[in-house]
Design an enzyme around this catalytic site. Structure first.
Site, PDB file in Angstrom:
ATOM      1  N   ASP A 195      91.729  27.748  58.968  1.00 34.37           N
ATOM      2  CA  ASP A 195      93.202  27.933  58.978  1.00 34.37           C
ATOM      3  C   ASP A 195      93.499  29.347  58.545  1.00 34.37           C
ATOM      4  O   ASP A 195      93.236  30.120  59.489  1.00 34.37           O
ATOM      5  CB  ASP A 195      93.988  27.001  57.634  1.00 34.37           C
ATOM      6  CG  ASP A 195      95.430  27.108  57.929  1.00 34.37           C
ATOM      7  OD1 ASP A 195      95.962  26.165  58.429  1.00 34.37           O
ATOM      8  OD2 ASP A 195      95.856  27.653  56.793  1.00 34.37           O
ATOM      9  N   ARG A 196      94.248  29.771  57.721  1.00 38.46           N
ATOM     10  CA  ARG A 196      94.585  31.086  57.396  1.00 38.46           C
ATOM     11  C   ARG A 196      93.283  32.330  57.375  1.00 38.46           C
ATOM     12  O   ARG A 196      93.311  32.965  57.745  1.00 38.46           O
ATOM     13  CB  ARG A 196      95.031  31.396  56.133  1.00 38.46           C
ATOM     14  CG  ARG A 196      96.349  30.567  55.826  1.00 38.46           C
ATOM     15  CD  ARG A 196      97.500  30.561  56.859  1.00 38.46           C
ATOM     16  NE  ARG A 196      98.102  32.023  57.000  1.00 38.46           N
ATOM     17  CZ  ARG A 196      98.708  32.496  58.089  1.00 38.46           C
ATOM     18  NH1 ARG A 196      98.812  31.674  59.188  1.00 38.46           N
ATOM     19  NH2 ARG A 196      99.242  33.614  58.185  1.00 38.46           N
ATOM     20  N   HIS A 252     106.659  25.284  58.700  1.00 37.04           N
ATOM     21  CA  HIS A 252     106.638  26.417  57.820  1.00 37.04           C
ATOM     22  C   HIS A 252     106.283  27.802  58.296  1.00 37.04           C
ATOM     23  O   HIS A 252     106.673  28.676  57.489  1.00 37.04           O
ATOM     24  CB  HIS A 252     105.327  25.989  56.563  1.00 37.04           C
ATOM     25  CG  HIS A 252     104.060  25.852  57.437  1.00 37.04           C
ATOM     26  ND1 HIS A 252     103.779  25.106  58.601  1.00 37.04           N
ATOM     27  CD2 HIS A 252     102.934  26.422  57.246  1.00 37.04           C
ATOM     28  CE1 HIS A 252     102.789  25.025  59.021  1.00 37.04           C
ATOM     29  NE2 HIS A 252     101.857  25.849  58.082  1.00 37.04           N
ATOM     30  N   TYR A 275     101.898  34.777  55.875  1.00 38.47           N
ATOM     31  CA  TYR A 275     102.711  34.260  56.988  1.00 38.47           C
ATOM     32  C   TYR A 275     103.737  35.149  57.569  1.00 38.47           C
ATOM     33  O   TYR A 275     103.573  35.073  58.692  1.00 38.47           O
ATOM     34  CB  TYR A 275     103.166  33.073  56.304  1.00 38.47           C
ATOM     35  CG  TYR A 275     102.365  31.541  56.256  1.00 38.47           C
ATOM     36  CD1 TYR A 275     102.088  30.829  57.478  1.00 38.47           C
ATOM     37  CD2 TYR A 275     101.519  31.324  55.168  1.00 38.47           C
ATOM     38  CE1 TYR A 275     101.230  29.659  57.630  1.00 38.47           C
ATOM     39  CE2 TYR A 275     100.634  30.288  55.215  1.00 38.47           C
ATOM     40  CZ  TYR A 275     100.612  29.491  56.274  1.00 38.47           C
ATOM     41  OH  TYR A 275      99.825  28.358  56.391  1.00 38.47           O
ATOM     42  N   HIS A 286      92.742  18.083  59.278  1.00 38.48           N
ATOM     43  CA  HIS A 286      93.046  19.643  59.341  1.00 38.48           C
ATOM     44  C   HIS A 286      91.852  19.826  58.177  1.00 38.48           C
ATOM     45  O   HIS A 286      91.298  20.854  58.476  1.00 38.48           O
ATOM     46  CB  HIS A 286      94.380  19.796  59.063  1.00 38.48           C
ATOM     47  CG  HIS A 286      94.338  21.276  58.928  1.00 38.48           C
ATOM     48  ND1 HIS A 286      94.293  22.197  59.814  1.00 38.48           N
ATOM     49  CD2 HIS A 286      94.892  22.122  57.600  1.00 38.48           C
ATOM     50  CE1 HIS A 286      94.311  23.470  59.267  1.00 38.48           C
ATOM     51  NE2 HIS A 286      94.980  23.477  58.203  1.00 38.48           N
TER      52      HIS A 286
END
Length: 292
Positions: free
Chosen positions: A107-108, A152, A212, A272
């Site tokens: 993910d990030r 988001h 983000y 996920h």
């Protein structure tokens, strides 16, 4: 001390700009760095890292702005760009005395790992990416009502002020939504770990939003420039994605093939949070990557 990865030492490692990364370190041998995703901390690797530490020196840091790591207040375009966060990882390896290292991100953390592979190909020996697309491709495939799953991204792309206030008003509801909506196997994130994730995220709203926001601005600029220039990842790359790309109208393997010369693309039926839902499978994938 709170929850820890079994057998790992918790420490703080200084990198550039006075930033300290909270990290769990275990094992011996060649260096493997594991980067967490949203809305998590390094604890997401608790069922993966101890197994890999039988063969490697495994380091699981909290990304800058997350968990126990520094949360500098500055211009998000520089301070929380993936280029800066990738430099943190290189600084971590320097501090531990390693010239080369394998890098896996979720993910990030996968966005940070991707940038590290592009910016530091002489340092990253192997690259693992769990469940993301490169930033330009992410924005390209989001369209229509299907983009609601990524609301988001649009919220936190807004100018400073509004996202922080909205999320800060109900942080547990906001971050908890993703822990619930993206989970497919009950119990994979136990109550005590969930509580720790929410506590850490609650304390990091401004820096998480800045991370983000950078992805909608400076990160997009960096990745788009590399794509236009034909820059590609040169090390062995393994990408693991949920088996749902065709449902969302994209071909993940084709997208990643444009970026990586030596690509292994794997799909999983886990959700996920695959390192928590299917840790043995993730261990097998990482081991196979390291053998290439």
């Amino acid at each position: 001390m709170g929850i820890t990865i079994p057998g790992f030492e918790r420490t703080a490692i200084g990198v550039a700009g006075g930033v300290e990364l909270a990290a769990a370190v275990g094992g011996s041998g060649p260096l493997l760095v594991l980067l967490h995703g949203f809305p998590q901390t390094h604890l997401m690797w608790r069922r993966v890292a101890p197994v890999l530490a039988e063969e490697c020196t495994v380091v699981c840091p909290d990304l800058r702005g997350y968990g126990g790591s520094s949360k500098p207040e500055a211009d998000y375009a520089e301070t929380y760009s993936k280029r800066t966060m990738a430099a943190d990882v290189v600084g971590l390896a320097d501090a531990l005395g390693f010239d080369r290292f394998a890098l896996v991100g979720h993910d990030r953390g996968a966005h940070v790992a991707f940038r590290a592979g592009l910016d530091h190909p002489d340092r990253v020996s192997h690259l693992g990416i769990l469940d993301v697309l490169p930033t330009p491709d992410t924005w390209d495939v989001l369209a229509g009502v299907g983009a609601a799953v990524a609301f988001h991204l649009y919220l936190m792309a807004q100018p400073p002020g509004l996202p922080e206030r909205l999320i800060g008003a109900a942080p547990d509801a906001f971050f908890g939504h993703f822990l619930d909506a993206w989970s497919t196997r009950p119990g994979a994130i136990p109550a005590d770990v969930r509580t720790e994730y929410l506590r850490a995220a609650r304390a990091a709203v401004p820096s998480i939003v800045a991370d983000y926001r950078a992805t909608a601005t400076v990160d997009l600029e960096h990745d788009t420039a590399d794509r236009a220039a034909g820059h590609r990842l040169t090390m062995p790359v393994t990408v693991v994605q949920q088996d749902r790309g065709t449902q969302m109208g994209f071909d993940g393997a084709a997208i990643w093939r444009a970026w990586a010369a030596d690509l292994e693309h794997v799909t999983t039926r886990a959700g996920h949070f695959m390192a928590e839902e299917a840790p043995a499978d993730v261990v097998d994938v990482i081991r196979a990557l390291l053998c290439r």
